[in-house]
Enzyme design. Structure first.
Site, PDB file in Angstrom:
ATOM      1  N   ARG A  65      -8.093  18.978   6.659  1.00  0.00           N
ATOM      2  CA  ARG A  65      -7.741  18.108   5.531  1.00  0.00           C
ATOM      3  C   ARG A  65      -7.343  16.703   5.972  1.00  0.00           C
ATOM      4  NH1 ARG A  65      -5.567  23.024   3.623  1.00  0.00           N
ATOM      5  NH2 ARG A  65      -3.477  22.495   4.391  1.00  0.00           N
ATOM      6  N   ALA A  78      -0.407  15.286  32.938  1.00  0.00           N
ATOM      7  CA  ALA A  78      -0.209  13.918  33.435  1.00  0.00           C
ATOM      8  C   ALA A  78      -1.400  13.506  34.276  1.00  0.00           C
ATOM      9  CB  ALA A  78       1.081  13.842  34.251  1.00  0.00           C
ATOM     10  N   HIS A 128     -10.000   9.368  26.317  1.00  0.00           N
ATOM     11  CA  HIS A 128      -9.947  10.828  26.486  1.00  0.00           C
ATOM     12  C   HIS A 128      -9.770  11.541  25.130  1.00  0.00           C
ATOM     13  CE1 HIS A 128      -5.621  10.100  26.634  1.00  0.00           C
ATOM     14  NE2 HIS A 128      -5.616   9.783  27.924  1.00  0.00           N
ATOM     15  N   HIS A 148      -7.949  20.015  30.535  1.00  0.00           N
ATOM     16  CA  HIS A 148      -7.688  19.158  29.377  1.00  0.00           C
ATOM     17  C   HIS A 148      -8.479  19.612  28.155  1.00  0.00           C
ATOM     18  CE1 HIS A 148      -5.928  16.381  32.298  1.00  0.00           C
ATOM     19  NE2 HIS A 148      -5.401  15.725  31.271  1.00  0.00           N
ATOM     20  N   ASN A 161      -7.218  14.463  23.760  1.00  0.00           N
ATOM     21  CA  ASN A 161      -5.952  14.413  24.484  1.00  0.00           C
ATOM     22  C   ASN A 161      -5.173  13.162  24.116  1.00  0.00           C
ATOM     23  OD1 ASN A 161      -8.061  15.682  26.873  1.00  0.00           O
ATOM     24  ND2 ASN A 161      -6.280  16.863  26.248  1.00  0.00           N
ATOM     25  N   ASP A 166      -9.736  10.572  34.689  1.00  0.00           N
ATOM     26  CA  ASP A 166      -8.307  10.340  34.433  1.00  0.00           C
ATOM     27  C   ASP A 166      -7.491  10.804  35.638  1.00  0.00           C
ATOM     28  OD1 ASP A 166      -6.071   9.481  33.034  1.00  0.00           O
ATOM     29  OD2 ASP A 166      -5.862  11.315  31.864  1.00  0.00           O
TER      30      ASP A 166
END
Length: 385
Positions: free
Chosen positions: A229, A311, A218, A253, A221, A276
């Site tokens: 930089r 979650a 994922h 997400h 995330n 997910d």
């Protein structure tokens, strides 16, 4: 696997068929003995036919990162509960599914793996993904930080031995002690090495990719953010042609622009949409257990109780497909690649599923004009509602 009446012999006509070579505007797909016998355009072959009335015919979805659905999680030792979770996603078009497990102590995780192996052999799920416990505490998300540990070879071998070949992918934070060696060991054992839940710098990511890591768990995330930089894992993984990137396309997400930027840069050869999903997928709001942590789902968004950390999701692959097209600017063909063709290739299943072409399993989804599933076929059998 929940199907209705067993495999059927039928030719699906009157649809827009998405094939590896493009879209057949007046296409048909002939199904015989659980396989795709032929795909064509114009006059259909002799035999029974079903008119899909202008719907889209796309390959069955392949989800390589899913923790459960239908109120059940893949951590259950009860086969009936695991089957219920898989069926919840199959009804939404996911005909091939990898069962993902969250971080737990290695002995407990090994028991969960053992409980799933028979269902892998039976084809209920296509393999197991271990998302932990070899993750960074700094980027652990909805994983219990007290359980996390370095990926020592002994721990990895315990888990691989428990699966007897059923473990297909393990996510690792490569900056951990033994991280790069663990990647090499997974590759040597024909297991996909994924990079995720990591606070690594770009310089720490590169050796893991050189060692054979090929998946970004994922992307965006559970990772050190992209900085101009210090590109970190996002910049390193997205920019490396050897790495396939997972994107959770629930529009929670990831912002649609982030999905579009990543998918355009990675291209169809390296972009995979995943859910997910947790047990709440297909069920609704409430309180759920994820790896021993309390998760509250409000308005379809799961977060750790008492915090704001996401979650997992309540996403299904048909919704990910629609979001990708309607909100993120992917074409229908690109969405098919990201939800079926590329993940099937990644799992080594390109000769079995992931495309609508002769000789492959008759895994397909009939989508209406709004890209919502009208019918789902798995191995030539219609799936129940």
């Amino acid at each position: 696997m929940s199907t209705w009446g067993g495999p059927v012999d039928v030719t699906l006509t009157g649809g827009r068929v998405v094939t590896p070579d493009g879209v057949l505007e007046q296409g048909w797909v002939a199904v015989r003995d659980g396989l795709i016998a032929a795909v064509g355009e114009g006059a259909a072959p002799d035999g029974p036919t079903t008119d899909v009335n202008g719907g889209w015919l796309v390959p069955g979805f392949v989800d390589i990162h899913c923790h459960g659905g239908g109120g059940e999680a893949f951590t259950s030792a009860d086969p009936a509960r695991v089957i219920k979770a898989a069926n919840a996603h199959r009804r939404h078009g996911t005909t091939t599914l990898i069962a993902s497990l969250v971080s737990r102590p290695v002995p407990e995780l090994a028991d969960q793996v053992k409980a799933l192996t028979e269902l892998v052999r039976d084809g209920v799920v296509a393999g197991i993904h271990l998302e932990g416990p070899f993750l960074s505490a700094a980027r652990c998300g909805a994983h219990d930080p007290a359980i996390l540990r370095p990926p020592e070879r002994g721990a990895i071998d315990t888990l691989l031995d428990a699966g007897g070949g059923a473990v297909r992918m393990i996510t690792i934070a490569p900056e951990l002690e033994h991280g790069v060696d663990a990647v090499r060991h997974l590759v040597d054992n024909d297991v996909l090495a994924a990079i995720g839940h990591t606070d690594a710098t770009e310089a720490q990511i590169r050796p893991a990719v050189e060692a054979g890591a090929t998946v970004a768990t994922h992307l965006f995330n559970g990772m050190r953010p992209l900085h101009h930089r210090e590109p970190g894992p996002i910049g390193a993984l997205l920019d490396d042609e050897r790495v396939t990137v997972e994107l959770i396309c629930d529009l929670v997400h990831l912002h649609p622009t982030a999905v579009r930027l990543a998918a355009r840069h990675a291209g169809v050869r390296r972009t995979v949409l995943v859910t997910d999903a947790i047990a709440a997928a297909g069920v609704g709001d409430g309180v759920y257990d994820v790896g021993g942590l309390e998760v509250r789902v409000v308005d379809g968004v799961p977060t750790l109780a008492g915090g704001a950390s996401l979650a997992g999701s309540t996403l299904t692959m048909d919704a990910a497909f629609r979001n990708a097209v309607a909100s993120c600017g992917l074409t229908i063909e690109e969405a098919v690649h990201a939800t079926a063709t590329r993940p099937a290739h990644l799992l080594g299943l390109a000769g079995r599923t992931g495309e609508l072409r002769a000789g492959l399993a008759a895994d397909l989804v009939v989508l209406d004009t709004e890209l919502k599933p009208r019918e789902v076929m798995s191995r030539g059998a219609w799936v129940k509602d």
